[in-house]
Design an enzyme around this catalytic site. Structure first.
Site, PDB file in Angstrom:
ATOM      1  N   LYS A  84     -12.977  -0.995   6.382  1.00  0.00           N
ATOM      2  CA  LYS A  84     -13.541  -1.850   5.349  1.00  0.00           C
ATOM      3  C   LYS A  84     -14.510  -2.878   5.921  1.00  0.00           C
ATOM      4  O   LYS A  84     -15.626  -3.003   5.443  1.00  0.00           O
ATOM      5  CB  LYS A  84     -12.413  -2.572   4.605  1.00  0.00           C
ATOM      6  CG  LYS A  84     -11.857  -1.809   3.447  1.00  0.00           C
ATOM      7  CD  LYS A  84     -11.011  -0.597   3.797  1.00  0.00           C
ATOM      8  CE  LYS A  84      -9.650  -0.964   4.327  1.00  0.00           C
ATOM      9  NZ  LYS A  84      -8.803   0.210   4.603  1.00  0.00           N
ATOM     10  N   TRP A  93       0.873  -1.178   0.000  1.00  0.00           N
ATOM     11  CA  TRP A  93       0.000   0.000   0.000  1.00  0.00           C
ATOM     12  C   TRP A  93       0.913   1.233   0.000  1.00  0.00           C
ATOM     13  O   TRP A  93       1.803   1.335   0.857  1.00  0.00           O
ATOM     14  CB  TRP A  93      -0.857  -0.046   1.269  1.00  0.00           C
ATOM     15  CG  TRP A  93      -1.775   1.112   1.479  1.00  0.00           C
ATOM     16  CD1 TRP A  93      -2.627   1.660   0.571  1.00  0.00           C
ATOM     17  CD2 TRP A  93      -1.956   1.843   2.709  1.00  0.00           C
ATOM     18  NE1 TRP A  93      -3.326   2.682   1.159  1.00  0.00           N
ATOM     19  CE2 TRP A  93      -2.936   2.825   2.459  1.00  0.00           C
ATOM     20  CE3 TRP A  93      -1.392   1.773   3.980  1.00  0.00           C
ATOM     21  CZ2 TRP A  93      -3.364   3.723   3.436  1.00  0.00           C
ATOM     22  CZ3 TRP A  93      -1.813   2.652   4.953  1.00  0.00           C
ATOM     23  CH2 TRP A  93      -2.788   3.616   4.686  1.00  0.00           C
ATOM     24  N   ASP A 138      -0.207  -5.379   9.587  1.00  0.00           N
ATOM     25  CA  ASP A 138      -1.233  -4.416   9.213  1.00  0.00           C
ATOM     26  C   ASP A 138      -2.447  -5.241   8.786  1.00  0.00           C
ATOM     27  O   ASP A 138      -2.403  -5.952   7.778  1.00  0.00           O
ATOM     28  CB  ASP A 138      -0.734  -3.533   8.058  1.00  0.00           C
ATOM     29  CG  ASP A 138      -1.757  -2.462   7.696  1.00  0.00           C
ATOM     30  OD1 ASP A 138      -2.835  -2.409   8.340  1.00  0.00           O
ATOM     31  OD2 ASP A 138      -1.498  -1.680   6.762  1.00  0.00           O
TER      32      ASP A 138
HETATM   33  N1  PLA Z   1      -3.436  -0.564   5.448  1.00  0.00           N
HETATM   34  C1  PLA Z   1      -3.721  -1.019   4.221  1.00  0.00           C
HETATM   35  C2  PLA Z   1      -2.964  -2.192   3.711  1.00  0.00           C
HETATM   36  C3  PLA Z   1      -4.703  -0.380   3.442  1.00  0.00           C
HETATM   37  O1  PLA Z   1      -4.962  -0.844   2.229  1.00  0.00           O
HETATM   38  C4  PLA Z   1      -5.386   0.725   3.958  1.00  0.00           C
HETATM   39  C5  PLA Z   1      -6.432   1.442   3.146  1.00  0.00           C
HETATM   40  C6  PLA Z   1      -5.061   1.139   5.262  1.00  0.00           C
HETATM   41  C7  PLA Z   1      -4.084   0.470   5.974  1.00  0.00           C
HETATM   42  C8  PLA Z   1      -5.693   2.302   5.936  1.00  0.00           C
HETATM   43  O2  PLA Z   1      -7.025   2.278   6.036  1.00  0.00           O
HETATM   44  P1  PLA Z   1      -7.790   3.181   7.089  1.00  0.00           P
HETATM   45  O3  PLA Z   1      -6.831   4.173   7.625  1.00  0.00           O
HETATM   46  O4  PLA Z   1      -8.870   3.814   6.315  1.00  0.00           O
HETATM   47  O5  PLA Z   1      -8.258   2.227   8.119  1.00  0.00           O
HETATM   48  N2  PLA Z   1      -6.282   1.436   1.752  1.00  0.00           N
HETATM   49  C9  PLA Z   1      -7.321   2.004   0.865  1.00  0.00           C
HETATM   50  C10 PLA Z   1      -7.603   3.470   1.142  1.00  0.00           C
HETATM   51  C11 PLA Z   1      -8.639   1.268   1.026  1.00  0.00           C
HETATM   52  C12 PLA Z   1      -6.409   4.391   1.218  1.00  0.00           C
HETATM   53  O6  PLA Z   1      -5.526   4.350   0.365  1.00  0.00           O
HETATM   54  O7  PLA Z   1      -6.407   5.174   2.170  1.00  0.00           O
HETATM   55  C13 PLA Z   1      -6.819   1.783  -0.576  1.00  0.00           C
HETATM   56  O8  PLA Z   1      -7.560   2.097  -1.502  1.00  0.00           O
HETATM   57  O9  PLA Z   1      -5.709   1.250  -0.745  1.00  0.00           O
END
Ligand code: PLA
Length: 429
Positions: A276, A159, A240
């Site tokens: 989510k 991510w 995570d």
């Molecule tokens: N960790 C991972 C691996 C994630 O994919 C995301 C969210 C988070 C943490 C953090 O989520 P939160 O802070 O909202 O609990 N990833 C999303 C959104 C869904 C983003 O980028 O913020 C994504 O589209 O990858």
């Protein structure tokens, strides 16, 4: 910065004119003159571009936000019921610095197991966090403050925000290999090599389940080998867990990797998010936990986590914490939640099948097997940035340039359009 946006900023007086620049460093206009616009976020920037597109055909499969089959955002029934119970009944006082005790208790049961001895022995230091991002960041800040000589090993790919989080916490980053572009699966051998070659006692960031962006998780057997090697090397695993429930449809099964590490006697860290799996995206509710050697250590670690939170945001927001504690603390609401999580995971699996079938029916010369092999919210399609750009420019389909498709945004209504467009931009490759 593109010349055009520079010009616009200059016209609005945001960029310094040569005359203003000569007035001197202390003039008002020069304080922020050196601040360049930040690069667009690779994920949230996609949503911005999508919103700005007037096309009626537009499709957003960028951010990982669940939609129903009509493409609408979803508030779970269990959340609606929890909110009915909150309305008029509870006060909105400040939570303690570490957040809601009840929410933390329930979160630990979800991650560490309902009857975990570690919970009974009070060995887990845990605080409510600003969703998964906040939990990761708090951990990174803790790492920097108390283990200033350590680094963090981050999978490639991961991510995108993981890199920002540990960068802003000033923790040096290293990477480890994870994904094999040719097999579109796990590069287990390279991953194990990198784990073995890291200096003893290194910190590793692991996705507990439903790896983002690849949708590729180690098997149970592979997790056991990873855990074993972590023991040999005395590495520290930080999980995570942003998608608990989205991999298998069952939150307990999705915590299997953590269970394996706990059985092997590791100390671990864990970031949990309810964005989510409870659809509480904008409520920003999550939990950071760190398993310690004993209760005394856990008390000290928790007090320091609170100390990190206090000057940053003082204490976390209450609403989402109430929703989570009410749902997880009531057996009936909890089973409704489990049913609803499974429903979301199943709809995504259905869309994976539909997308693959449609691409195959169109006579695509490429293999799309990985769409149904990968799990969780995302399909790591293998499309190139240029192909993604064509999808956006020619078909108004918005997704991240690494080729990640958020399957949570695919519906019966748009899957045919999506498949056609993907076929068009990939058939020549
Ligand atoms: N960790 C991972 C691996 C994630 O994919 C995301 C969210 C988070 C943490 C953090 O989520 P939160 O802070 O909202 O609990 N990833 C999303 C959104 C869904 C983003 O980028 O913020 C994504 O589209 O990858």
């Amino acid at each position: 910065m593109a010349a055009i946006s520079r010009e616009i900023l200059k016209r609005r007086g945001i960029l310094r004119s040569p005359v203003m620049a000569t007035i001197g460093a202390r003039s008002m206009a020069s304080w922020f003159g050196h601040v360049e616009p930040a690069a667009k976020d690779p994920i949230l920037g996609v949503t911005e571009a999508f919103l700005a597109d007037p096309s009626p055909d537009k499709v957003n499969v960028g951010v990982g936000a669940y939609r129903d089959d009509n493409g609408k955002p979803v508030v779970l029934e269990c959340v609606r019921e929890a909110e009915r119970r909150i309305a008029g009944n509870l006060n909105m006082e400040y939570l303690p610095m570490g957040g809601s005790i009840k929410m933390i208790e329930e979160s630990l049961k979800l991650a560490y197991g309902e009857d975990s001895d570690l919970i009974k022995e009070k060995r887990i230091a845990a605080v409510q966090a600003l969703s998964g991002t906040g939990a990761c960041r708090l951990f990174a800040d803790f790492q920097k403050r108390f283990l200033p000589d350590t680094q963090i090993y981050i999978p490639i790919p991961t991510w995108a925000n993981h890199h920002n989080i540990w960068r802003d916490a000033c923790v040096p980053q290293r990477t480890f290999r994870y994904y094999h572009p040719e097999t579109r699966g796990l590069d287990f051998a390279s991953m194990m090599d990198d784990i073995k070659n890291a200096p003893n006692g290194s910190f590793f960031l692991l996705h507990a389940c439903a790896h983002n962006p690849t949708g590729v998780d180690p098997s149970e057997e592979q997790w056991r080998e990873i855990s074993y090697q972590f023991k040999v090397k005395n590495h520290f695993p930080f999980f995570d867990m942003a998608y608990q429930g989205f991999a298998s449809g069952d939150p307990n099964r999705d915590a299997k990797a953590i269970q394996i590490f706990l059985e092997d006697g590791h100390l671990i860290g864990c970031a949990q998010s309810y964005a989510k799996n409870m659809g509480l995206y904008g409520q920003r509710v999550g939990c950071l936990s760190i398993l310690c050697e004993d209760e005394l250590q856990a008390v000290a670690v928790k007090s320091q986590l609170q100390q990190l939170a206090r000057p940053m945001y003082s204490n976390p927001p209450i609403h989402g914490a109430l929703v989570v504690s009410i749902i997880l603390g009531d057996p009936e609401l909890k089973s409704l939640w489990l049913k609803e999580v499974k429903g979301m995971a199943d709809r995504i699996i259905g869309m994976r099948k539909a997308l693959r079938e449609k691409l195959e029916k169109l006579g695509s010369p490429l293999s799309w097997e990985h769409i149904t092999n990968q799990i969780g919210m995302f399909c790591y399609s293998g499309m190139t940035p240029e192909q993604v750009d064509r999808l956006t420019d020619e078909f108004h389909i918005y997704m991240t340039r690494n080729g990640r498709i958020s399957m949570a945004g695919v519906t019966t209504g748009n899957v045919g359009y999506l498949a056609n467009a993907i076929h068009e931009v990939t058939k020549a490759s």
